[in-house]
Design a protein around this motif. Structure first.
Motif, PDB file in Angstrom:
ATOM      1  N   CYS A 145       0.858  -1.179   0.000  1.00 48.64           N
ATOM      2  CA  CYS A 145       0.000   0.000   0.000  1.00 48.64           C
ATOM      3  C   CYS A 145       0.896   1.232   0.000  1.00 48.64           C
ATOM      4  N   VAL A 146       0.392   2.307  -0.572  1.00 52.38           N
ATOM      5  CA  VAL A 146       1.175   3.529  -0.713  1.00 52.38           C
ATOM      6  C   VAL A 146       0.387   4.706  -0.156  1.00 52.38           C
ATOM      7  N   GLY A 147       1.013   5.455   0.747  1.00 53.37           N
ATOM      8  CA  GLY A 147       0.434   6.697   1.262  1.00 53.37           C
ATOM      9  C   GLY A 147       1.322   7.859   0.865  1.00 53.37           C
ATOM     10  N   ILE A 148       0.728   8.938   0.360  1.00 52.39           N
ATOM     11  CA  ILE A 148       1.500  10.084  -0.121  1.00 52.39           C
ATOM     12  C   ILE A 148       1.004  11.350   0.573  1.00 52.39           C
ATOM     13  N   ALA A 149       1.944  12.126   1.105  1.00 55.93           N
ATOM     14  CA  ALA A 149       1.573  13.360   1.812  1.00 55.93           C
ATOM     15  C   ALA A 149       2.778  14.277   1.896  1.00 55.93           C
ATOM     16  N   ALA A 155       2.054  10.756   5.701  1.00 56.29           N
ATOM     17  CA  ALA A 155       2.202   9.696   4.701  1.00 56.29           C
ATOM     18  C   ALA A 155       1.903   8.334   5.324  1.00 56.29           C
ATOM     19  N   LYS A 156       2.365   8.104   6.563  1.00 58.89           N
ATOM     20  CA  LYS A 156       2.065   6.840   7.243  1.00 58.89           C
ATOM     21  C   LYS A 156       0.574   6.739   7.546  1.00 58.89           C
ATOM     22  N   LEU A 157      -0.043   7.840   7.914  1.00 58.07           N
ATOM     23  CA  LEU A 157      -1.473   7.831   8.186  1.00 58.07           C
ATOM     24  C   LEU A 157      -2.260   7.563   6.897  1.00 58.07           C
ATOM     25  N   ALA A 158      -1.825   8.162   5.786  1.00 58.11           N
ATOM     26  CA  ALA A 158      -2.474   7.917   4.497  1.00 58.11           C
ATOM     27  C   ALA A 158      -2.323   6.462   4.073  1.00 58.11           C
ATOM     28  N   ASN A 159      -1.164   5.879   4.366  1.00 58.59           N
ATOM     29  CA  ASN A 159      -0.946   4.467   4.034  1.00 58.59           C
ATOM     30  C   ASN A 159      -1.900   3.575   4.812  1.00 58.59           C
ATOM     31  N   LYS A 160      -2.052   3.870   6.104  1.00 54.36           N
ATOM     32  CA  LYS A 160      -2.967   3.084   6.940  1.00 54.36           C
ATOM     33  C   LYS A 160      -4.402   3.186   6.416  1.00 54.36           C
ATOM     34  N   TRP A 161      -4.782   4.379   5.988  1.00 53.98           N
ATOM     35  CA  TRP A 161      -6.122   4.584   5.440  1.00 53.98           C
ATOM     36  C   TRP A 161      -6.289   3.779   4.153  1.00 53.98           C
ATOM     37  N   ALA A 167     -11.892   1.587  -0.965  1.00 50.24           N
ATOM     38  CA  ALA A 167     -12.162   2.611  -1.972  1.00 50.24           C
ATOM     39  C   ALA A 167     -10.880   3.189  -2.558  1.00 50.24           C
ATOM     40  N   PHE A 168      -9.779   3.149  -1.806  1.00 47.06           N
ATOM     41  CA  PHE A 168      -8.522   3.702  -2.296  1.00 47.06           C
ATOM     42  C   PHE A 168      -7.748   2.724  -3.176  1.00 47.06           C
ATOM     43  N   ALA A 169      -8.111   1.459  -3.158  1.00 40.94           N
ATOM     44  CA  ALA A 169      -7.404   0.433  -3.943  1.00 40.94           C
ATOM     45  C   ALA A 169      -5.905   0.422  -3.628  1.00 40.94           C
ATOM     46  N   GLY A 170      -5.571   0.664  -2.372  1.00 40.42           N
ATOM     47  CA  GLY A 170      -4.185   0.544  -1.932  1.00 40.42           C
ATOM     48  C   GLY A 170      -3.327   1.781  -2.085  1.00 40.42           C
ATOM     49  N   VAL A 171      -3.879   2.884  -2.623  1.00 38.95           N
ATOM     50  CA  VAL A 171      -3.092   4.103  -2.825  1.00 38.95           C
ATOM     51  C   VAL A 171      -3.900   5.308  -2.357  1.00 38.95           C
ATOM     52  N   CYS A 172      -3.318   6.107  -1.437  1.00 37.63           N
ATOM     53  CA  CYS A 172      -4.015   7.287  -0.935  1.00 37.63           C
ATOM     54  C   CYS A 172      -3.052   8.468  -0.882  1.00 37.63           C
ATOM     55  N   ARG A 173      -3.449   9.564  -1.560  1.00 34.05           N
ATOM     56  CA  ARG A 173      -2.721  10.834  -1.408  1.00 34.05           C
ATOM     57  C   ARG A 173      -3.546  11.697  -0.479  1.00 34.05           C
ATOM     58  N   TRP A 174      -2.952  12.079   0.644  1.00 31.36           N
ATOM     59  CA  TRP A 174      -3.669  12.735   1.729  1.00 31.36           C
ATOM     60  C   TRP A 174      -4.410  13.988   1.264  1.00 31.36           C
ATOM     61  N   ASP A 175      -3.727  14.865   0.541  1.00 29.73           N
ATOM     62  CA  ASP A 175      -4.336  16.135   0.152  1.00 29.73           C
ATOM     63  C   ASP A 175      -5.350  15.998  -0.977  1.00 29.73           C
ATOM     64  N   SER A 176      -5.448  14.813  -1.585  1.00 33.28           N
ATOM     65  CA  SER A 176      -6.446  14.606  -2.637  1.00 33.28           C
ATOM     66  C   SER A 176      -7.809  14.234  -2.059  1.00 33.28           C
ATOM     67  N   VAL A 177      -7.830  13.959  -0.763  1.00 31.61           N
ATOM     68  CA  VAL A 177      -9.082  13.626  -0.083  1.00 31.61           C
ATOM     69  C   VAL A 177      -9.682  14.912   0.481  1.00 31.61           C
ATOM     70  N   PRO A 178     -10.986  15.138   0.322  1.00 33.99           N
ATOM     71  CA  PRO A 178     -11.617  16.358   0.860  1.00 33.99           C
ATOM     72  C   PRO A 178     -11.326  16.543   2.348  1.00 33.99           C
ATOM     73  N   GLN A 179     -11.140  17.788   2.749  1.00 36.86           N
ATOM     74  CA  GLN A 179     -10.793  18.107   4.133  1.00 36.86           C
ATOM     75  C   GLN A 179     -11.797  17.540   5.123  1.00 36.86           C
ATOM     76  N   ALA A 180     -13.084  17.585   4.780  1.00 39.57           N
ATOM     77  CA  ALA A 180     -14.112  17.091   5.697  1.00 39.57           C
ATOM     78  C   ALA A 180     -13.936  15.600   5.965  1.00 39.57           C
ATOM     79  N   GLU A 181     -13.575  14.840   4.939  1.00 34.81           N
ATOM     80  CA  GLU A 181     -13.374  13.396   5.115  1.00 34.81           C
ATOM     81  C   GLU A 181     -12.118  13.123   5.945  1.00 34.81           C
ATOM     82  N   ARG A 182     -11.081  13.922   5.740  1.00 37.84           N
ATOM     83  CA  ARG A 182      -9.866  13.737   6.534  1.00 37.84           C
ATOM     84  C   ARG A 182     -10.142  14.041   8.010  1.00 37.84           C
ATOM     85  N   ASP A 183     -10.876  15.112   8.265  1.00 37.98           N
ATOM     86  CA  ASP A 183     -11.202  15.457   9.646  1.00 37.98           C
ATOM     87  C   ASP A 183     -12.051  14.371  10.298  1.00 37.98           C
ATOM     88  N   ALA A 184     -12.998  13.814   9.524  1.00 41.19           N
ATOM     89  CA  ALA A 184     -13.859  12.760  10.069  1.00 41.19           C
ATOM     90  C   ALA A 184     -13.042  11.530  10.429  1.00 41.19           C
TER      91      ALA A 184
END
Length: 432
Positions: A145-149, A155-161, A167-184
């Motif tokens: 899995c890959v987390g990018i931030a 980046a480690k938090l994005a990887n865990k997500w 829904a991420f299919a193993g790849v998450c870029r932190w800033d590409s996710v809406p702020q409201a979803e990150r806060d939640a």
């Protein structure tokens, strides 16, 4: 290039983590294990240190002892394997070599994870993450899995997500996710889930009313520095998007190296322990030479089992070396200083050595009368090269070279083949 476009191409950090590493490495050469509950056991087949997702669904916990799981293994369809460190080390090396192709900067953080410095626009970074994920699966055979931030912590938090949200299919870029979803997400996760925050620290944060990661993000970093340490301040700043933890090309700045292992069969005499200490002295020399380090102090120790009510013996000795050295002969002689403290007939369950006061080699050439001919000839490096090519136990100095299958070696009754590091265990492909 406009300032907004330039900001989009600022460097970010990718955290790449191999999923259930030991289990994934076993499955890479044995596809029949896919989809089945699988655990990998610790030294001497003691307890579960890796669990496949299927094993976790059975309720098997990290550290559950094998003797308790074994009676129900057949009922569950549970497969248990001994730790195949030779295979895991080689698979790790292959993954890290592959990752180097995608970044000029790499920090190998552990055997199954690494940080990469990456650069590009948001969509380019997401595509790079997908490319890395697909390449690891296709070329090495392990899932990642890959987390990018913008920071390591994010980046480690994005990887865990990415790992826990399909829904991420193993790849998450932190800033590409809406702020409201990150806060939640951060509001749902305990501060214990964040990198570097342990149980004791969590309790202290809870006492201050900080329960979730979002609470920590909204805290005053300076106040937390005064209450805890500068490390906690850096964690908060990293969560807020300010990089505070630099990339390190290689993590070799150790304060000490330890070589220790529990025995499969207790050792009861000094002759056996002499061989153990000789092997560890050789291993310490090879590791020091590999990282261009020398040691000034060696500690050797042995111990009986805490579950043995009859024998209680915990001998230890500190030996100040005559000069900073990585010489296997000097290190082995120093380790043997423990031998006179060994009680004959006592069942020792563990022994080891620790080298400390480490410093880079070659900083200061010793006077001629203190020069060591073994170190000058690179004996430590030679031992490491031969062992790496032909396997551990293929070469040894003195007692470390004695053959005969010592009883103190680690028990691995369920060991899979060492597919990539042992000529006699290479996988065979047959065409019909």
């Amino acid at each position: 290039m406009s300032r907004p476009a330039l900001m989009h191409r600022m460097q970010e950090i990718a955290h790449v983590d191999i999923n259930c590493f030991y289990a994934s490495a076993e499955r890479a050469f044995n596809p029949a294990l896919e989809g089945k509950p699988l655990i990998v056991l610790s030294n001497n087949d003691g307890c579960a240190v890796t669990r496949s997702p299927e094993a976790k669904k059975l309720g098997i916990g990290l550290g559950d002892p094998w003797f308790k799981l074994a009676p129900r293994a057949k009922e569950w369809g549970l497969i248990a394997l001994s730790s195949n460190y030779e295979l895991y080390g080689d698979i790790s090396s292959r993954v890290m070599e592959l990752l180097r192709r995608y970044s000029a900067w790499q920090e190998v953080y552990s055997i199954d994870e690494a940080f990469l410095g990456v650069r590009g626009q948001p969509e380019e970074l997401l595509q790079l993450g997908r490319t890395i994920k697909d390449a690891c699966r296709r070329n090495v055979g392990v899932p990642v899995c890959v987390g990018i931030a913008r920071t390591k912590t994010l980046a480690k938090l994005a990887n865990k997500w990415a790992k826990h949200n399909p829904a991420f299919a193993g790849v998450c870029r932190w800033d590409s996710v809406p702020q409201a979803e990150r806060d939640a997400l951060m509001a749902r996760l305990s501060v214990m889930e964040i990198w570097g925050v342990a149980t004791r620290l969590t309790k202290r944060l809870n006492a201050m009313g900080i329960f979730s990661i979002l609470d920590l993000v909204r805290a005053d970093p300076v106040a937390l520095r005064d209450k805890f340490s500068v490390v906690m301040m850096r964690t908060v700043l990293e969560l807020q998007g300010t990089p505070c933890i630099p990339m390190e090309e290689e993590r070799i700045g150790r304060d000490q190296l330890i070589f220790s292992r529990s025995f499969s069969t207790p050792i009861t005499n000094a002759a056996q322990l002499r061989q153990v200490l000789s092997v560890y002295g050789q291993m310490a020399s090879a590791r020091l030479a590999k990282h261009h380090l020398q040691a000034k102090l060696l500690t050797a120790f042995a111990a009986t089992s805490v579950y043995n009510p009859n024998d209680k013996s915990f001998p230890a000795v500190n030996v100040k070396l005559p000069m900073p050295t990585a010489d296997p002969v000097l290190l082995t002689r120093a380790a043997h200083a423990l031998i006179p403290k060994i009680k004959e007939g006592v069942r020792y369950a563990k022994a080891g050595i620790m080298v400390t006061d480490l410093r880079p080699s070659g900083n200061q050439k010793p006077l001629e009368i203190f020069e060591n001919r073994h170190e000058e000839r690179g004996i430590g490096s030679l031992l490491e090269e031969v062992s790496k090519r032909y396997g551990r136990g293929s070469i040894g100095l003195g007692h470390a070279g004695i053959k005969g299958g010592p009883d103190w070696s680690m028990r691995r009754d369920m060991l899979s083949p060492r597919y990539t590091t042992n000529w006699d265990e290479l996988p065979l492909v047959k065409a019909s």
